[in-house]
Scaffold this active site. Structure first.
Site, PDB file in Angstrom:
ATOM      1  N   LEU A   1      37.552  53.768   9.561  1.00  0.00           N
ATOM      2  CA  LEU A   1      37.355  52.391   9.994  1.00  0.00           C
ATOM      3  C   LEU A   1      35.932  52.308  10.524  1.00  0.00           C
ATOM      4  CD1 LEU A   1      40.633  51.579  11.982  1.00  0.00           C
ATOM      5  CD2 LEU A   1      39.849  50.405   9.912  1.00  0.00           C
ATOM      6  N   ASP A   2      35.266  51.183  10.292  1.00  0.00           N
ATOM      7  CA  ASP A   2      33.901  51.094  10.800  1.00  0.00           C
ATOM      8  C   ASP A   2      33.912  51.021  12.325  1.00  0.00           C
ATOM      9  OD1 ASP A   2      33.749  48.324  11.827  1.00  0.00           O
ATOM     10  OD2 ASP A   2      33.884  47.704   9.738  1.00  0.00           O
ATOM     11  N   MET A   3      32.757  51.204  12.913  1.00  0.00           N
ATOM     12  CA  MET A   3      32.632  51.350  14.363  1.00  0.00           C
ATOM     13  C   MET A   3      33.213  50.158  15.128  1.00  0.00           C
ATOM     14  SD  MET A   3      29.137  52.036  16.504  1.00  0.00           S
ATOM     15  CE  MET A   3      29.125  52.146  18.289  1.00  0.00           C
TER      16      MET A   3
ATOM     17  N   ARG B   1      34.274  42.599   5.770  1.00  0.00           N
ATOM     18  CA  ARG B   1      33.127  42.012   6.460  1.00  0.00           C
ATOM     19  C   ARG B   1      32.146  41.382   5.471  1.00  0.00           C
ATOM     20  NH1 ARG B   1      33.192  43.083  11.791  1.00  0.00           N
ATOM     21  NH2 ARG B   1      34.454  44.855  12.509  1.00  0.00           N
TER      22      ARG B   1
ATOM     23  N   SER C   1      35.547  47.962  14.076  1.00  0.00           N
ATOM     24  CA  SER C   1      36.928  47.614  13.761  1.00  0.00           C
ATOM     25  C   SER C   1      37.888  48.433  14.620  1.00  0.00           C
ATOM     26  CB  SER C   1      37.210  47.869  12.275  1.00  0.00           C
ATOM     27  OG  SER C   1      36.403  47.046  11.459  1.00  0.00           O
TER      28      SER C   1
END
Length: 250
Positions: A112-114, A196, A116
């Site tokens: 997961l991106d930072m 996103r 999220s």
């Protein structure tokens, strides 16, 4: 170190490292090519090199051994944490939230991106991680997106049909507008920052992006920063879904 491919006890070095819980196979390959892995005191940089159970394998000078107990841990990742084994920018690492509770070296299955939040699985079972991560597994991942501006009424339908942005094609399995500022999205492939980028293409800012389901595994009241062991039935269910999608089961 074993050159023979016929020895049933020999494993490729990157597979051995994954079984030891050091990292995923892909990340282990980079450790090898970066010259950080030694076998019996000799640095090995050749992918595919085989090792026997009696070989002494070290990473950055530290001994690694195959772990007998397999762990499967579900974390509700808070915002601000990255899903890497280490970070050159010294940002908080999601795996560190587990270190005080598990002796095994665990690594994340997917990312997961930072910014999220939500569900991510950690394990020391390299084969399990490989099965879940393979594109043919087509494992569903469900997200809830909260936006700063009203969601365009046609966005859900367009995302299901497919949207091309800068020569990259993005398409979700399902999307549903829950209210004017919230959407539910189900992905299978999950390209880098896919949700996103789709919302940014419509000039819609995302306030909160949360993953609430991975296959058959649900949030079920797990608060941000909390974690739990997956139930055996959940692990079996994930593998069954992946094998069914691959065509291993009819």
């Amino acid at each position: 170190m074993q050159d023979s491919r016929n020895d049933p006890g020999a494993l490729r070095l990157q597979v051995y490292l994954a079984h030891c819980g050091v990292a995923s196979r892909r990340a282990s390959e980079k450790l090898i090519t970066d010259g950080r892995v030694s076998v019996n005191g000799q640095t090995v940089v050749t992918l595919g090199t085989k090792v026997e159970p009696s070989d002494v394998v070290t990473v950055d000078g530290k001994l690694v051994v195959q772990e007998q107990f397999k762990r499967y841990v579900l974390l509700n990742k808070p915002a601000g944490y990255v899903c890497t084994s280490s970070d050159e920018k010294n940002r908080p690492v999601a795996g560190d939230l587990l270190k005080d509770s598990y002796e095994e070296r665990l690594y994340s299955v997917g990312r997961l991106d930072m910014f999220s939040t939500g569900l991510i699985i950690f394990t020391n079972d390299g084969e399990f991680a490989k099965i879940l991560s393979h594109p043919s597994a087509e494992l569903e991942k469900e997200y809830v997106v909260d936006t700063s501006l009203p969601v365009p009424r046609d966005l859900a339908a367009d995302f299901k049909k497919g949207i091309r942005i800068n020569d990259v094609f993005y398409r979700c399995l399902d999307a549903e507008e829950l209210n004017s500022h919230r959407m539910r999205i189900v992905l299978i492939e999950g390209k880098n920052r896919e949700i996103r980028r789709v919302f940014e293409s419509r000039d819609i800012g995302i306030k909160h992006l949360k993953r609430v389901r991975i296959g058959n595994v649900l949030m079920d009241g797990l608060n941000e920063g909390e974690f739990r062991d997956l139930e055996p039935a959940e692990v079996a269910g994930l593998l069954k879904l992946c094998r069914k999608n691959r065509g291993d089961e009819l």
